[in-house]
Design an enzyme around this catalytic site. Sequence first.
Site, short mmCIF file in Angstrom:
data_model
loop_
_atom_site.label_atom_id
_atom_site.label_comp_id
_atom_site.label_asym_id
_atom_site.label_seq_id
_atom_site.Cartn_x
_atom_site.Cartn_y
_atom_site.Cartn_z
N LYS A 186 -4.46 -5.28 5.24
CA LYS A 186 -3.58 -5.88 4.23
C LYS A 186 -3.01 -4.79 3.32
O LYS A 186 -3.55 -3.67 3.29
CB LYS A 186 -4.37 -6.91 3.42
CG LYS A 186 -5.56 -6.34 2.67
CD LYS A 186 -6.46 -7.45 2.13
CE LYS A 186 -7.67 -6.86 1.43
NZ LYS A 186 -8.69 -7.89 1.15
N ARG A 211 -13.40 -18.10 -5.48
CA ARG A 211 -12.01 -17.69 -5.26
C ARG A 211 -11.32 -18.71 -4.37
O ARG A 211 -10.50 -19.49 -4.83
CB ARG A 211 -11.96 -16.27 -4.67
CG ARG A 211 -10.55 -15.75 -4.50
CD ARG A 211 -10.51 -14.28 -4.13
NE ARG A 211 -11.06 -13.95 -2.83
CZ ARG A 211 -11.03 -12.73 -2.29
NH1 ARG A 211 -10.46 -11.74 -2.96
NH2 ARG A 211 -11.54 -12.49 -1.11
N TYR A 235 7.35 12.13 -23.60
CA TYR A 235 7.66 10.93 -24.37
C TYR A 235 6.57 10.66 -25.41
O TYR A 235 5.38 10.86 -25.14
CB TYR A 235 7.70 9.71 -23.44
CG TYR A 235 8.95 9.58 -22.61
CD1 TYR A 235 10.20 9.43 -23.22
CD2 TYR A 235 8.87 9.57 -21.22
CE1 TYR A 235 11.34 9.27 -22.44
CE2 TYR A 235 10.00 9.41 -20.44
CZ TYR A 235 11.24 9.27 -21.06
OH TYR A 235 12.35 9.11 -20.30
N MET A 263 8.47 8.14 -15.49
CA MET A 263 8.73 7.31 -14.31
C MET A 263 8.72 8.13 -13.02
O MET A 263 8.17 7.69 -12.00
CB MET A 263 10.07 6.58 -14.45
CG MET A 263 10.31 5.55 -13.36
SD MET A 263 11.90 4.74 -13.46
CE MET A 263 11.69 3.68 -14.89
C1 PLP Z 1 -9.96 -7.40 1.46
C2 PLP Z 1 -10.99 -8.23 2.13
C3 PLP Z 1 -11.95 -7.64 2.96
C4 PLP Z 1 -12.13 -6.15 3.08
O1 PLP Z 1 -12.98 -5.71 2.05
P1 PLP Z 1 -13.41 -4.17 1.96
O2 PLP Z 1 -14.29 -4.13 0.77
O3 PLP Z 1 -12.16 -3.40 1.80
O4 PLP Z 1 -14.11 -3.87 3.24
C5 PLP Z 1 -12.78 -8.48 3.67
N1 PLP Z 1 -12.69 -9.81 3.55
C6 PLP Z 1 -11.80 -10.41 2.75
C7 PLP Z 1 -11.75 -11.90 2.67
C8 PLP Z 1 -10.93 -9.64 1.99
O5 PLP Z 1 -10.06 -10.24 1.17
#
Ligand code: PLP
Length: 365
Positions: free
Chosen positions: A35, A129, A257, A305
Amino acid sequence: MKRSWVEVNLKQIAQNYNIYRQAIAKEAEIMAVVKANAYGHGDVQVSSLLSGLGVKNFAVSNLDEAIRLRKNDIKGQILVLGYTPVELAHEIYKFDITQALLSREYAEKLSLQRYKVKTQFAIDTGMNRIGLNADNPQKCADIIHRYAKIFDMTGIFTHLCVADTPSQNEFTQMQKQKFDEVVQKTKDVDLKFIHCMNSAGGIWQESYGNLVRLGIILYGLKPDYLNILPDGIRPAMKWKSVISMIKDVKEGETIGYGRTYLVKKPLKVATISTGYADGYNRLLSNRGYVFIDKKRAPIVGRICMDQFMIDVTDIATVEIGDEVDLLTDSFTADDMGKILDTIGYEVVCNISSRVERVYIKEETE
Ligand SMILES: *Cc1c(COP(=O)(O)O)cnc(C)c1O
């Protein structure tokens, strides 16, 4: 000559994968978590590499990421871990993506779209979550049974929220226990994938399920700063930029800045061609540092920036165009995260798309 770029060492990613593979339970498959553009490393490049090493499962956060992988010829299972608007069910179906079911309500809405899409039900074992609340395993099982008939349901999973923290092992045990209760009550459903392990869980927790979701350790970073990674697992990314100008600044002047840095003795100051729009965090202003030939140069004044300034008074030979190391093997995203009071994950994810990714296929040293 480039302005601001990251070098991603694919060989290091392969090595991290192989070492991790050896360290986890033999029966477990690996699901590569790619991801957020593979945590900033390039999702297509990383997934292609891992496909070549035999990985058949990938996880992303959303449908756009999933479709990009498919369009770039990534085969196997692609699981979307997060929310997809149900109106896009036809796309989930068309690209053969597996969608996580976030709740009973979400499953119901998705079912009304009348596509027999691949799904996996998320189970909430204490993170609060997403997922069905495992406090009532029978209710979870009933819901899973119902939607297993409607969708092509390929698995169930939960997420461990303190698998990287030994002092909280009791909570992790409790999460696995709760998940197991749901698993036991759905044994009659043909669910191919039962999984709960993230990077940390896979190596530091007793194995459970038949798949490990490998994210951060694949990239050579730590789930938690205090963790010690297996030997040979190292960061796959270096971030570099160049010196665009060098100047002498007199005592009594200020830099940048807001005039937040007051010059107390004559300084040699270099300007670096990277800024917060590149994902170089502005909170590094007057706090962070970079390296020139392994010599440390502190940041002076605020990050702009597109540029920032460093003190190179103590570095004898600097010239315009010299390379500067923003992230290296010895100053990793985890180390930068520590300065920023955050985690390496955020540092690498935030490196913006205008920072070119350069892929290194051979060991650099
Ligand atoms: C991002 C994620 C992972 C990966 O977690 P890491 O700590 O990067 O290994 C695994 N499972 C879910 C549901 C996630 O959202």
